[in-house]
Structure formats: structure tokens, C-alpha cells
Design an enzyme around this catalytic site. Structure first.
Site, PDB file in Angstrom:
ATOM      1  N   SER A   1       0.830  -1.212   0.000  1.00 20.13           N
ATOM      2  CA  SER A   1       0.000   0.000   0.000  1.00 20.13           C
ATOM      3  C   SER A   1       0.864   1.262   0.000  1.00 20.13           C
ATOM      4  O   SER A   1       2.042   1.241   0.371  1.00 20.13           O
ATOM      5  CB  SER A   1      -0.902   0.016   1.234  1.00 20.13           C
ATOM      6  OG  SER A   1      -1.621  -1.185   1.327  1.00 20.13           O
TER       7      SER A   1
HETATM    8  N1  SAM Z   1      -0.570  -3.658   3.710  1.00 17.87           N
HETATM    9  C1  SAM Z   1       0.082  -4.653   2.865  1.00 17.87           C
HETATM   10  C2  SAM Z   1       1.557  -4.368   2.766  1.00 17.87           C
HETATM   11  O1  SAM Z   1       2.091  -3.600   3.613  1.00 17.87           O
HETATM   12  O2  SAM Z   1       2.208  -4.915   1.878  1.00 17.87           O
HETATM   13  C3  SAM Z   1      -0.557  -4.681   1.507  1.00 17.87           C
HETATM   14  C4  SAM Z   1      -1.833  -5.428   1.486  1.00 17.87           C
HETATM   15  S1  SAM Z   1      -2.462  -5.662  -0.148  1.00 17.87           S
HETATM   16  C5  SAM Z   1      -3.060  -4.057  -0.511  1.00 17.87           C
HETATM   17  C6  SAM Z   1      -3.917  -6.624   0.207  1.00 17.87           C
HETATM   18  C7  SAM Z   1      -3.638  -8.073   0.435  1.00 17.87           C
HETATM   19  O3  SAM Z   1      -4.844  -8.708   0.849  1.00 17.87           O
HETATM   20  C8  SAM Z   1      -3.149  -8.834  -0.780  1.00 17.87           C
HETATM   21  O4  SAM Z   1      -1.891  -9.409  -0.533  1.00 17.87           O
HETATM   22  C9  SAM Z   1      -4.230  -9.918  -0.989  1.00 17.87           C
HETATM   23  O5  SAM Z   1      -3.712 -11.129  -1.485  1.00 17.87           O
HETATM   24  C10 SAM Z   1      -4.792 -10.044   0.423  1.00 17.87           C
HETATM   25  N2  SAM Z   1      -6.137 -10.650   0.523  1.00 17.87           N
HETATM   26  C11 SAM Z   1      -7.208 -10.470  -0.290  1.00 17.87           C
HETATM   27  N3  SAM Z   1      -8.250 -11.207   0.154  1.00 17.87           N
HETATM   28  C12 SAM Z   1      -7.834 -11.851   1.271  1.00 17.87           C
HETATM   29  C13 SAM Z   1      -8.460 -12.754   2.180  1.00 17.87           C
HETATM   30  N4  SAM Z   1      -9.735 -13.157   2.046  1.00 17.87           N
HETATM   31  N5  SAM Z   1      -7.739 -13.224   3.220  1.00 17.87           N
HETATM   32  C14 SAM Z   1      -6.448 -12.854   3.389  1.00 17.87           C
HETATM   33  N6  SAM Z   1      -5.797 -11.995   2.559  1.00 17.87           N
HETATM   34  C15 SAM Z   1      -6.484 -11.488   1.513  1.00 17.87           C
END
Ligand code: SAM
Length: 209
Positions: A58
Site C-alpha cells: 500500500s
Molecule cells: N498492507 C500490505 C503491505 O504492507 O504490503 C498490503 C496489502 S495488499 C493491498 C492486500 C492483500 O490482501 C493482498 O496481498 C491480498 O492477497 C490479500 N487478501 C485479499 N483477500 C484476502 C483474504 N480473504 N484473506 C487474506 N488476505 C487477503
């Protein structure tokens, strides 16, 4: 401190990031450890970066804003949905007592574990799986943070919060979401809209798209 990091922190302060614990964590947990090698030059720029598998680390402002609104304390037990690169996990862990973080893409949770190993943090448990139902095993939590867009408020996560606990999650459609702060006070749930953001979608039958 790396000059580019210093500039980033000044920019974040000018955008309203003032929580001392969050600012200290940003200084101590270098984002460059969490981005792919070919993007290290851009690690301290205030925008999201690709981390593979159609996912992003992010934007620093978004992460700092979410953490500031969580009002983290040293004794907090935190649940995070969407580990991604592990950067926000590590920032949170720098402040709180323990964080459980769930990532649905196995390759990303493996990389996040490797990234986190480069820090000295020992209070992080990364779990590979679907986080949209929370993690009952270690509940209730002081704070819950969702890093992916939800189609509706995941009520199941509210049920896993302690009294006076805080849930931060983006809720809306695929293209834009409102970042909601939900405070659980006894039988009363208070919801605050923190503004519009754009997140990658949550993978979930019930709370996805
Ligand atoms: N804040 C994180 C960082 O510092 O790198 C970035 C997060 S990224 C924007 C969102 C993440 O949520 C992705 O890696 C995605 O694979 C994960 N995600 C989506 N749906 C999910 C679920 N149901 N359970 C766990 N993770 C999930």
C-alpha cells in the site's frame, strides 16, 4: 536515517500523520526491505508498488493513516487481514504486543515471512488462508485491520473484537471504498467514515465482489 525516508516522513507529517508511535515505526522498519529488489529505488515514494500476483504494497500514507486511526498501544493484540509484503504487519508489530496476519496467496505469505525475518521482530504470526472470516482461535482482539476492499462491513470481524476494540476496513464497490473505523462499545457499534480510498478487492464469498 536514509535521506529519502526522511523526506517521506516529512511528507507524511504534512499530510497529518502525527502519532509518535507510528512515526517511530516508519523510521525503524524500512519499507525498502519489503519491496521487490527492482523497485528499491522507489521504496520511499508515497505511492503503492507492485509486489507480484496482482497485489500491491500500500501507499505509505494509506498505511500510516490506517495505523494512526487504529490508535495502537504496546499491549494490543491485533488481527490483520491481507499481509501482502508484510510491511504494515511489521510496522504494527513494532508498536503492539502481538499480531496475527492472514494472507490468502501462499507465495506472498512466504515472501512476507522472509521480509519480516530481516527485522528483529518476534511477535508476528503469519497464517496462509482466507482471512475474511477472521481468526476465532486467538480472538477477541483489541484491533482488527483489513487491507483489502470489502463489499459490506464484515460483521464476523466485529464479533471477534474486544469491548472498546477498533476495526478499520475499506467498504464500497470495486472501484472506490470508504475507509470505515468501527468502534465496539458494549452493545453499541459506532461507525466513522475516514474518507475515500482505493484498495485491491478482498477475496471472499460473503464480503468480496
Ligand atoms: N498492507 C500490505 C503491505 O504492507 O504490503 C498490503 C496489502 S495488499 C493491498 C492486500 C492483500 O490482501 C493482498 O496481498 C491480498 O492477497 C490479500 N487478501 C485479499 N483477500 C484476502 C483474504 N480473504 N484473506 C487474506 N488476505 C487477503
Amino acid at each position: 536515517m536514509d535521506f529519502k525516508l526522511k523526506l517521506l516522513i516529512e511528507e507524511l507529517k504534512s499530510q497529518g500523520i502525527e502519532d509518535k508511535l507510528v512515526l517511530k515505526a516508519l523510521e525503524e522498519i524500512p519499507r525498502k526491505l519489503f519491496v521487490p529488489k527492482n523497485l528499491r529505488e522507489e521504496a520511499y515514494e508515497n505511492h503503492p508498488l507492485h509486489i507480484g500476483h496482482n497485489q500491491t504494497i500500500s501507499q505509505p500514507y494509506t498505511t500510516a493513516f490506517m495505523l494512526q486511526n487504529l490508535k495502537l498501544n504496546n499491549n494490543d493484540i491485533v488481527l490483520e487481514i491481507g499481509t501482502g509484503s508484510g510491511w504494515s504487519t511489521a510496522l504494527t508489530a513494532y508498536i503492539c504486543e502481538k499480531i496475527y496476519s492472514i494472507e490468502t496467496i501462499p507465495e506472498l505469505s512466504k515472501t512476507a515471512k522472509e521480509n519480516i525475518k530481516k527485522t528483529k521482530l518476534k511477535n508476528i504470526k503469519i497464517i496462509t488462508g482466507d482471512g475474511s472470516k477472521g481468526l476465532k482461535k486467538y480472538s477477541p482482539y483489541d484491533k482488527i485491520i483489513v487491507n483489502a476492499a470489502c463489499s459490506q462491513v464484515p460483521n464476523i470481524l466485529i464479533s471477534q473484537l474486544k469491548n472498546n476494540g477498533i476495526l478499520i476496513c475499506p467498504v464500497g464497490n470495486l472501484y472506490e471504498q470508504s475507509l470505515l473505523k468501527i468502534v465496539k462499545e458494549k452493545n453499541n457499534i459506532k461507525t466513522y467514515n475516514l474518507g475515500g480510498f482505493i484498495f485491491v478487492p478482498l477475496v471472499s464469498e460473503e464480503y468480496g465482489f
